[in-house]
Design an enzyme around this catalytic site. Structure first.
Site, short mmCIF file in Angstrom:
data_model
loop_
_atom_site.label_atom_id
_atom_site.label_comp_id
_atom_site.label_asym_id
_atom_site.label_seq_id
_atom_site.Cartn_x
_atom_site.Cartn_y
_atom_site.Cartn_z
N HIS A 18 -23.51 -0.52 46.18
CA HIS A 18 -23.83 -1.20 44.90
C HIS A 18 -26.11 -0.87 45.30
O HIS A 18 -26.08 -0.57 44.02
CB HIS A 18 -23.96 -3.32 45.17
CG HIS A 18 -22.44 -3.22 44.54
ND1 HIS A 18 -22.46 -4.43 45.55
CD2 HIS A 18 -22.23 -3.12 43.61
CE1 HIS A 18 -20.46 -4.72 44.66
NE2 HIS A 18 -20.22 -3.71 43.69
N LYS A 42 -11.39 -14.28 37.33
CA LYS A 42 -11.73 -14.59 38.90
C LYS A 42 -11.99 -15.15 39.60
O LYS A 42 -13.14 -16.10 38.82
CB LYS A 42 -12.36 -13.05 38.92
CG LYS A 42 -12.55 -12.09 38.66
CD LYS A 42 -12.59 -10.84 39.32
CE LYS A 42 -12.33 -8.88 38.89
NZ LYS A 42 -12.95 -8.30 39.67
N ARG A 91 -16.12 5.95 43.04
CA ARG A 91 -15.87 5.88 43.49
C ARG A 91 -14.81 7.02 43.72
O ARG A 91 -15.21 8.07 43.69
CB ARG A 91 -15.64 5.46 44.57
CG ARG A 91 -16.42 4.05 44.59
CD ARG A 91 -16.25 2.85 45.36
NE ARG A 91 -15.17 2.05 44.27
CZ ARG A 91 -14.84 0.70 44.33
NH1 ARG A 91 -15.44 0.26 45.49
NH2 ARG A 91 -14.39 0.41 43.38
N SER A 129 -16.51 -4.12 47.12
CA SER A 129 -16.44 -6.11 47.91
C SER A 129 -15.06 -6.16 48.74
O SER A 129 -14.53 -7.14 49.36
CB SER A 129 -16.77 -6.94 46.68
OG SER A 129 -17.86 -5.29 45.94
O1 PNS Z 1 -17.76 -4.50 39.38
P1 PNS Z 1 -16.28 -5.18 38.34
O2 PNS Z 1 -15.26 -6.49 38.65
O3 PNS Z 1 -15.07 -4.24 38.01
O4 PNS Z 1 -16.95 -5.28 37.08
C1 PNS Z 1 -16.08 -5.30 35.75
C2 PNS Z 1 -17.16 -6.03 34.36
C3 PNS Z 1 -18.04 -7.06 34.92
C4 PNS Z 1 -17.96 -4.97 34.42
C5 PNS Z 1 -16.51 -6.07 33.67
O5 PNS Z 1 -15.29 -6.97 33.20
C6 PNS Z 1 -16.94 -6.71 31.92
O6 PNS Z 1 -17.62 -5.88 31.31
N1 PNS Z 1 -16.92 -7.51 31.77
C7 PNS Z 1 -17.66 -8.53 31.02
C8 PNS Z 1 -16.64 -8.86 29.88
C9 PNS Z 1 -16.11 -7.34 28.13
O7 PNS Z 1 -17.67 -6.51 27.91
N2 PNS Z 1 -15.00 -7.18 28.55
C10 PNS Z 1 -15.13 -5.72 27.47
C11 PNS Z 1 -15.49 -4.41 28.45
S1 PNS Z 1 -14.38 -3.05 28.34
#
Ligand code: PNS
Length: 161
Positions: A18, A42, A91, A129
Protein backbone atom coordinates in the site's frame (compact mmCIF):
# COMPACT_ATOMS: atom_id res chain seq x y z
CA UNK A 1 -7.37 22.13 -11.38
CA UNK A 2 -6.21 20.07 -8.42
CA UNK A 3 -6.03 16.36 -9.32
CA UNK A 4 -7.22 14.31 -6.38
CA UNK A 5 -7.33 10.52 -6.28
CA UNK A 6 -9.14 8.38 -3.78
CA UNK A 7 -7.27 5.24 -2.73
CA UNK A 8 -9.89 2.99 -1.14
CA UNK A 9 -9.46 -0.28 0.69
CA UNK A 10 -9.63 -2.16 3.95
CA UNK A 11 -6.00 -1.53 4.96
CA UNK A 12 -6.29 -4.17 7.67
CA UNK A 13 -3.40 -3.58 8.15
CA UNK A 14 -1.37 -1.21 5.96
CA UNK A 15 1.46 -3.02 4.15
CA UNK A 16 4.52 -1.88 2.23
CA UNK A 17 2.54 -2.71 -0.91
CA UNK A 18 0.00 0.00 0.00
CA UNK A 19 2.77 2.42 0.97
CA UNK A 20 4.44 1.99 -2.40
CA UNK A 21 1.17 2.76 -4.23
CA UNK A 22 0.61 5.86 -2.06
CA UNK A 23 4.18 7.14 -2.58
CA UNK A 24 4.02 6.64 -6.32
CA UNK A 25 0.48 8.05 -6.44
CA UNK A 26 1.70 11.24 -4.79
CA UNK A 27 4.06 11.73 -7.73
CA UNK A 28 1.12 11.67 -10.13
CA UNK A 29 -1.69 13.32 -8.18
CA UNK A 30 -1.78 16.58 -6.24
CA UNK A 31 -3.62 14.96 -3.36
CA UNK A 32 -4.58 11.45 -2.31
CA UNK A 33 -7.46 10.57 -0.02
CA UNK A 34 -6.85 7.19 1.57
CA UNK A 35 -10.35 5.96 2.29
CA UNK A 36 -10.93 3.06 4.64
CA UNK A 37 -14.20 1.36 3.77
CA UNK A 38 -16.35 0.42 6.72
CA UNK A 39 -17.59 -2.94 5.53
CA UNK A 40 -20.36 -4.55 7.52
CA UNK A 41 -19.58 -7.94 5.95
CA UNK A 42 -15.97 -8.00 7.19
CA UNK A 43 -14.78 -8.14 10.77
CA UNK A 44 -11.46 -6.32 10.75
CA UNK A 45 -8.55 -7.15 13.04
CA UNK A 46 -7.83 -3.46 13.63
CA UNK A 47 -10.44 -0.82 14.40
CA UNK A 48 -11.00 1.97 11.90
CA UNK A 49 -9.23 4.41 14.25
CA UNK A 50 -6.23 2.09 14.58
CA UNK A 51 -5.99 1.74 10.81
CA UNK A 52 -6.22 5.49 10.27
CA UNK A 53 -3.50 6.07 12.89
CA UNK A 54 -1.20 3.48 11.25
CA UNK A 55 -1.49 5.16 7.87
CA UNK A 56 -0.95 8.66 9.28
CA UNK A 57 2.11 7.47 11.20
CA UNK A 58 3.63 6.20 7.95
CA UNK A 59 3.41 9.61 6.28
CA UNK A 60 4.27 12.20 8.91
CA UNK A 61 3.98 15.77 7.69
CA UNK A 62 2.60 14.76 4.27
CA UNK A 63 -0.19 17.29 3.91
CA UNK A 64 -1.13 16.06 0.43
CA UNK A 65 -2.34 12.83 1.98
CA UNK A 66 -5.66 12.63 3.82
CA UNK A 67 -6.69 9.50 5.67
CA UNK A 68 -10.36 8.99 6.37
CA UNK A 69 -13.06 6.34 6.57
CA UNK A 70 -16.35 6.10 4.75
CA UNK A 71 -19.56 4.10 4.74
CA UNK A 72 -21.70 3.34 1.72
CA UNK A 73 -20.79 3.55 -1.94
CA UNK A 74 -17.25 4.48 -2.90
CA UNK A 75 -18.30 6.59 -5.90
CA UNK A 76 -20.59 8.63 -3.65
CA UNK A 77 -17.80 9.33 -1.22
CA UNK A 78 -15.32 10.06 -4.03
CA UNK A 79 -17.70 12.66 -5.47
CA UNK A 80 -18.33 14.19 -2.05
CA UNK A 81 -14.55 14.56 -1.55
CA UNK A 82 -13.96 16.00 -5.03
CA UNK A 83 -11.92 13.03 -6.29
CA UNK A 84 -11.85 12.45 -10.05
CA UNK A 85 -9.91 9.20 -9.90
CA UNK A 86 -10.14 5.93 -7.97
CA UNK A 87 -6.61 4.59 -7.52
CA UNK A 88 -6.07 0.86 -7.07
CA UNK A 89 -2.94 -1.27 -6.93
CA UNK A 90 -2.85 -4.34 -9.13
CA UNK A 91 -0.77 -7.33 -8.14
CA UNK A 92 -0.99 -10.53 -10.12
CA UNK A 93 -3.55 -12.08 -12.45
CA UNK A 94 -5.63 -13.09 -9.44
CA UNK A 95 -6.51 -9.46 -8.68
CA UNK A 96 -7.57 -8.74 -12.21
CA UNK A 97 -11.08 -10.17 -12.35
CA UNK A 98 -12.19 -8.61 -9.05
CA UNK A 99 -10.71 -5.25 -10.02
CA UNK A 100 -12.23 -5.31 -13.51
CA UNK A 101 -15.62 -6.06 -12.01
CA UNK A 102 -15.36 -3.24 -9.46
CA UNK A 103 -14.03 -0.72 -12.00
CA UNK A 104 -16.91 -1.45 -14.37
CA UNK A 105 -19.52 -1.35 -11.61
CA UNK A 106 -18.15 1.95 -10.38
CA UNK A 107 -18.20 3.37 -13.92
CA UNK A 108 -21.80 2.20 -14.30
CA UNK A 109 -22.64 4.03 -11.06
CA UNK A 110 -20.77 7.20 -12.01
CA UNK A 111 -19.00 7.56 -15.33
CA UNK A 112 -17.33 10.82 -14.34
CA UNK A 113 -15.01 8.97 -11.98
CA UNK A 114 -12.20 7.02 -13.61
CA UNK A 115 -10.47 4.02 -12.04
CA UNK A 116 -6.71 3.96 -12.59
CA UNK A 117 -4.40 1.09 -11.70
CA UNK A 118 -0.80 1.06 -10.65
CA UNK A 119 1.13 -2.16 -10.92
CA UNK A 120 2.47 -3.20 -7.55
CA UNK A 121 6.25 -3.18 -7.35
CA UNK A 122 7.73 -6.61 -8.04
CA UNK A 123 9.12 -6.76 -4.50
CA UNK A 124 5.60 -6.50 -3.08
CA UNK A 125 3.49 -8.44 -5.54
CA UNK A 126 2.91 -11.34 -3.11
CA UNK A 127 2.15 -9.15 -0.09
CA UNK A 128 -1.45 -8.88 1.06
CA UNK A 129 -2.98 -7.76 4.36
CA UNK A 130 -4.70 -11.13 4.63
CA UNK A 131 -1.50 -13.15 4.31
CA UNK A 132 0.40 -10.81 6.60
CA UNK A 133 -2.25 -11.33 9.29
CA UNK A 134 -2.15 -15.09 8.86
CA UNK A 135 1.64 -15.23 9.09
CA UNK A 136 1.68 -12.92 12.14
CA UNK A 137 -1.12 -14.86 13.83
CA UNK A 138 0.99 -18.02 13.76
CA UNK A 139 4.14 -16.27 14.90
CA UNK A 140 5.82 -15.94 11.50
CA UNK A 141 8.15 -13.10 10.59
CA UNK A 142 6.49 -10.21 8.75
CA UNK A 143 9.52 -7.93 8.96
CA UNK A 144 9.91 -5.93 5.77
CA UNK A 145 6.34 -6.58 4.66
CA UNK A 146 4.81 -3.93 6.89
CA UNK A 147 6.31 -0.84 8.58
CA UNK A 148 7.81 -1.37 12.07
CA UNK A 149 4.87 0.25 13.91
CA UNK A 150 2.42 -2.09 12.14
CA UNK A 151 4.66 -5.04 12.96
CA UNK A 152 4.51 -4.07 16.66
CA UNK A 153 0.73 -3.61 16.48
CA UNK A 154 0.35 -7.10 14.98
CA UNK A 155 2.56 -8.64 17.67
CA UNK A 156 0.52 -6.91 20.34
CA UNK A 157 -2.82 -7.97 18.83
CA UNK A 158 -1.83 -11.60 18.64
CA UNK A 159 -0.08 -11.75 22.00
CA UNK A 160 -3.13 -10.56 23.96
CA UNK A 161 -5.40 -13.53 24.70
O1 PNS B 1 -8.89 -3.57 0.08
P1 PNS B 1 -10.19 -4.14 -0.42
O2 PNS B 1 -10.93 -4.79 0.72
O3 PNS B 1 -9.99 -5.07 -1.59
O4 PNS B 1 -11.09 -2.91 -0.95
C1 PNS B 1 -12.39 -3.11 -1.45
C2 PNS B 1 -13.15 -1.77 -1.54
C3 PNS B 1 -13.15 -1.08 -0.20
C4 PNS B 1 -12.47 -0.88 -2.55
C5 PNS B 1 -14.61 -2.07 -2.01
O5 PNS B 1 -15.16 -3.06 -1.20
C6 PNS B 1 -15.50 -0.83 -1.97
O6 PNS B 1 -15.38 0.05 -2.79
N1 PNS B 1 -16.41 -0.78 -0.96
C7 PNS B 1 -17.33 0.33 -0.79
C8 PNS B 1 -18.76 -0.07 -1.18
C9 PNS B 1 -18.95 0.03 -2.67
O7 PNS B 1 -18.85 1.08 -3.28
N2 PNS B 1 -19.21 -1.13 -3.30
C10 PNS B 1 -19.36 -1.25 -4.72
C11 PNS B 1 -17.99 -1.36 -5.38
S1 PNS B 1 -18.09 -1.93 -6.99
Amino acid sequence: MKRTAIYPGSFDPLTHGHISIIERGLRVFDEIVVAIAINVRKTPLFTTEERIAMIRESFPGEDRLKTESFEGLLVGYAKERGCQVILRGLRAVSDFEYELQMANMNRKLDDEIETMFMMTEETHFYVSSGLVKEVARFGGDVHGLVPPHVESALTEKFSTP
